[in-house]
Design an enzyme around this catalytic site. Structure first.
Site, PDB file in Angstrom:
ATOM      1  N   LYS A  18       4.793  -9.501  -7.848  1.00  0.00           N
ATOM      2  CA  LYS A  18       4.262 -10.421  -6.838  1.00  0.00           C
ATOM      3  C   LYS A  18       4.292 -11.849  -7.367  1.00  0.00           C
ATOM      4  CE  LYS A  18       1.471  -6.902  -4.531  1.00  0.00           C
ATOM      5  NZ  LYS A  18       0.154  -6.295  -4.260  1.00  0.00           N
ATOM      6  N   GLN A  46      -5.644  -6.871  -6.545  1.00  0.00           N
ATOM      7  CA  GLN A  46      -4.864  -5.631  -6.594  1.00  0.00           C
ATOM      8  C   GLN A  46      -5.806  -4.421  -6.648  1.00  0.00           C
ATOM      9  OE1 GLN A  46      -1.603  -5.637  -6.239  1.00  0.00           O
ATOM     10  NE2 GLN A  46      -1.244  -3.473  -6.539  1.00  0.00           N
ATOM     11  N   ASP A 100      -3.388  -9.730   2.352  1.00  0.00           N
ATOM     12  CA  ASP A 100      -3.185  -8.282   2.494  1.00  0.00           C
ATOM     13  C   ASP A 100      -3.566  -7.809   3.896  1.00  0.00           C
ATOM     14  OD1 ASP A 100      -2.199  -7.065   0.123  1.00  0.00           O
ATOM     15  OD2 ASP A 100      -4.152  -7.312  -0.861  1.00  0.00           O
TER      16      ASP A 100
HETATM   17  N1  GUN Z   1      -2.493  -1.512  -4.337  1.00  0.00           N
HETATM   18  C1  GUN Z   1      -1.463  -0.804  -3.826  1.00  0.00           C
HETATM   19  N2  GUN Z   1      -0.917  -1.451  -2.777  1.00  0.00           N
HETATM   20  C2  GUN Z   1      -1.615  -2.598  -2.632  1.00  0.00           C
HETATM   21  C3  GUN Z   1      -1.515  -3.699  -1.724  1.00  0.00           C
HETATM   22  O1  GUN Z   1      -0.676  -3.745  -0.827  1.00  0.00           O
HETATM   23  N3  GUN Z   1      -2.419  -4.682  -1.911  1.00  0.00           N
HETATM   24  C4  GUN Z   1      -3.360  -4.658  -2.876  1.00  0.00           C
HETATM   25  N4  GUN Z   1      -4.213  -5.675  -2.963  1.00  0.00           N
HETATM   26  N5  GUN Z   1      -3.483  -3.654  -3.733  1.00  0.00           N
HETATM   27  C5  GUN Z   1      -2.605  -2.632  -3.607  1.00  0.00           C
END
Ligand code: GUN
Length: 300
Positions: free
Chosen positions: A54, A98, A121
């Protein structure tokens, strides 16, 4: 029939280029550099890989990337304080923490602490509600990526029979809401659904998001249907050698690709779209925070 393979990796690369163009425009026309802050708590190796990707892709499209790596035993209040300080910062337009977080931290408190205006998100209930009724804002990344691939493949989704297999808050429910907004006729199937095979067999579009490896079989699929496989499951692969594993989706790819019209592979289908859509959402939140119309090619 052999299905067309929907190349999510290539589509995501194109989407990132469009994001980069919008970043450039925000900088040159408005003097704004979009910024995305990513918080990771602890040392989960899979989460580390995601967060590093990311951060790298954020920089590659010309945005500012802010990464916060917190210790496994960080007090919950410290995470909440960090989020509050990021909520206040003008150079941060998107924030994500995350998941999963360590057990002593309440995931819901984290989600609620995040300013909805920076919730890239789209986990906050107010943003989920906006998705449901079609108001502008961030859109859950994996469903948005799946929708973009479907629109690219099929054009207008109006009147198509779509079956979403899975009812998670992260994928199934928002996916159904987005398909409905595009005027598809939507059925949401789940673990209690009776005769799933027959329900899938009536679908022009099947979105598989159940988290069960290779569950959707060839004889469940209408010839020519479009199949979007959201699943990412690691299974043993003794044919590759002792102790080896491989990634598979929720769809039995080799069988289903014999009857479907088009299908996303795993890996290389929906997966690469997720981070590209996170960047797209960061453009959307940056625009909304600054009174600028968000670009229609980056959202639902
Ligand atoms: N953990 C697994 N997928 C995601 C996601 O799309 N966003 C976040 N914040 N954590 C995750």
């Amino acid at each position: 029939m052999t299905a067309k393979i929907i190349d999510g990796k290539a589509f995501a690369a194109g989407l990132r280029l469009r994001v980069a163009e919008h970043v450039e425009r925000l900088k040159s026309e408005h003097g704004i550099t979009p910024g995305l802050a990513v918080i990771i708590v602890g040392h989960d190796p899979a989460s580390q890989v995601y967060v590093n990707s990311k951060a790298k892709q954020t920089q590659e499209v010309g945005m500012n990337s802010f990464k916060y790596e917190l210790a496994e035993d960080v007090p919950e209040q410290e995470v909440l304080d960090l989020i509050e300080s990021l909520n206040q910062r003008e150079d941060v337009h998107g924030i994500l923490c995350q998941l999963p977080v360590p057990k002593h931290i309440d995931e819901n408190k984290i989600i609620e602490a995040l300013s909805p205006a920076k919730d890239v998100d789209c986990f906050n209930p107010s943003n989920v509600g906006k998705v449901a009724i079609g108001l502008p804002g961030p859109v859950p990344c994996t469903p948005l990526g799946s929708l973009m691939l479907l629109r690219d493949e099929l054009g207008d989704l109006s009147g198509k029979n779509a079956v979403v297999v899975g009812r998670s808050n992260l994928v199934g429910k928002p996916m159904a809401a987005l398909l409905l907004r595009d005027s598809a006729t939507v059925t949401v199937a789940h673990s209690r659904t009776k005769d799933l095979a027959a329900i899938c067999a009536a679908a022009d579009i099947v979105v598989a998001a159940v988290g069960r490896p290779q569950m959707i079989k060839k004889d469940w699929i209408k010839p020519g249907a479009t199949v979007i496989d959201v699943g990412i499951n690691r299974i043993d692969a003794p044919e590759r050698g002792e102790g080896k594993t491989r990634l598979v989706g929720d769809v039995d790819y080799s069988g289903v690709s014999e009857v479907a019209g088009a299908i996303t592979p795993v890996p290389g289908g929906v997966g690469p779209m997720t981070i590209a859509c996170l960047l797209a959402n960061t453009i959307t939140t940056t625009c909304l925070a600054n009174g600028i119309e968000p670009p229609s090619d980056l959202t639902a």
